[in-house]
Scaffold this active site. Structure first.
Site, PDB file in Angstrom:
ATOM      1  N   ASN A   6       0.845  -1.203   0.000  1.00 41.87           N
ATOM      2  CA  ASN A   6       0.000   0.000   0.000  1.00 41.87           C
ATOM      3  C   ASN A   6       0.875   1.246   0.000  1.00 41.87           C
ATOM      4  O   ASN A   6       1.949   1.282   0.615  1.00 41.87           O
ATOM      5  CB  ASN A   6      -0.999  -0.010   1.164  1.00 41.87           C
ATOM      6  CG  ASN A   6      -0.377  -0.147   2.528  1.00 41.87           C
ATOM      7  OD1 ASN A   6       0.677  -0.746   2.692  1.00 41.87           O
ATOM      8  ND2 ASN A   6      -1.019   0.416   3.528  1.00 41.87           N
ATOM      9  N   ILE A   7       0.409   2.251  -0.716  1.00 41.59           N
ATOM     10  CA  ILE A   7       1.144   3.515  -0.870  1.00 41.59           C
ATOM     11  C   ILE A   7       0.160   4.643  -0.573  1.00 41.59           C
ATOM     12  O   ILE A   7      -0.819   4.828  -1.312  1.00 41.59           O
ATOM     13  CB  ILE A   7       1.700   3.654  -2.309  1.00 41.59           C
ATOM     14  CG1 ILE A   7       2.582   2.444  -2.660  1.00 41.59           C
ATOM     15  CG2 ILE A   7       2.480   4.964  -2.452  1.00 41.59           C
ATOM     16  CD1 ILE A   7       2.913   2.308  -4.135  1.00 41.59           C
ATOM     17  N   CYS A  52      -4.038   0.633  -2.615  1.00 36.38           N
ATOM     18  CA  CYS A  52      -3.902  -0.588  -1.810  1.00 36.38           C
ATOM     19  C   CYS A  52      -2.813  -1.494  -2.407  1.00 36.38           C
ATOM     20  O   CYS A  52      -2.490  -1.406  -3.603  1.00 36.38           O
ATOM     21  CB  CYS A  52      -5.206  -1.358  -1.802  1.00 36.38           C
ATOM     22  SG  CYS A  52      -6.535  -0.596  -0.886  1.00 36.38           S
ATOM     23  N   GLU A  66      -3.015  -4.594  -3.145  1.00 33.11           N
ATOM     24  CA  GLU A  66      -3.535  -5.475  -4.200  1.00 33.11           C
ATOM     25  C   GLU A  66      -3.522  -4.762  -5.548  1.00 33.11           C
ATOM     26  O   GLU A  66      -3.113  -5.302  -6.571  1.00 33.11           O
ATOM     27  CB  GLU A  66      -4.971  -5.911  -3.887  1.00 33.11           C
ATOM     28  CG  GLU A  66      -5.112  -6.740  -2.627  1.00 33.11           C
ATOM     29  CD  GLU A  66      -5.372  -5.900  -1.377  1.00 33.11           C
ATOM     30  OE1 GLU A  66      -4.772  -4.811  -1.234  1.00 33.11           O
ATOM     31  OE2 GLU A  66      -6.163  -6.348  -0.542  1.00 33.11           O
ATOM     32  N   CYS A  89     -10.277  -4.692  -0.075  1.00 31.66           N
ATOM     33  CA  CYS A  89     -11.386  -3.732  -0.018  1.00 31.66           C
ATOM     34  C   CYS A  89     -12.258  -3.881  -1.268  1.00 31.66           C
ATOM     35  O   CYS A  89     -11.900  -4.569  -2.232  1.00 31.66           O
ATOM     36  CB  CYS A  89     -10.855  -2.305   0.114  1.00 31.66           C
ATOM     37  SG  CYS A  89     -10.228  -1.627  -1.440  1.00 31.66           S
ATOM     38  N   CYS A 130     -10.618  -2.894  -4.639  1.00 26.92           N
ATOM     39  CA  CYS A 130      -9.684  -3.917  -5.145  1.00 26.92           C
ATOM     40  C   CYS A 130     -10.433  -5.131  -5.688  1.00 26.92           C
ATOM     41  O   CYS A 130     -10.038  -5.705  -6.706  1.00 26.92           O
ATOM     42  CB  CYS A 130      -8.704  -4.333  -4.048  1.00 26.92           C
ATOM     43  SG  CYS A 130      -7.506  -3.042  -3.669  1.00 26.92           S
TER      44      CYS A 130
END
Ligand code: THU
Length: 120
Positions: free
Chosen positions: A39-40, A50, A52, A82, A85
């Protein structure tokens, strides 16, 4: 499990100074290549990506569009993808795409039933 080990490893690169919640993901293509992601976050929140989606977008931008499975590892025992994603997964993956969370295994259809489709 190799895929989960890679997700745990990818978590180390998480950039999460706002939530302090690290997530890593490892995405397996149908031809056996693994793309990882973390995650960034962003100070203005909305641009946050996220783990993913980072993994998916890395893979897609490298020309891979067929996927077998993804493993997700967060700072909690069970870090579920989430809704955003899951929607990205449904764009590129079949209903039987496998999602590994902690020690559990799901299909995309189990985590995103009745997904939106222009033709239904
Ligand atoms: N996050 C992910 O990277 N993947 C998930 O499946 C759930 C949430 C991230 C987004 C944000 O950086 C942090 O976790 C807290 O919400």
């Amino acid at each position: 499990m190799e895929l989960m080990d890679k997700a745990i490893e990818a978590k180390k690169n998480s950039y999460s100074p706002y939530s302090h919640f690290k997530v890593g993901a490892a995405l397996l293509t149908k031809d056996g290549k693994i793309f990882t992601g973390c995650n960034i976050e962003s100070v203005s929140h909305t641009p946050t990506c996220c783990a993913e989606r980072t993994a998916f977008f890395k893979a897609i931008s490298e020309g891979y569009k067929e996927f077998e499975a993804i493993a997700v590892s967060g700072d909690t025992e069970y870090c579920y993808p989430c809704g955003v994603c899951r929607q990205v997964m449904s764009e590129f993956c079949d209903k039987d795409f496998k999602i590994y969370v902690g020690d559990k295994e799901y299909t995309l259809d189990e985590l995103l039933p009745y997904s939106f489709d222009l033709e239904k």
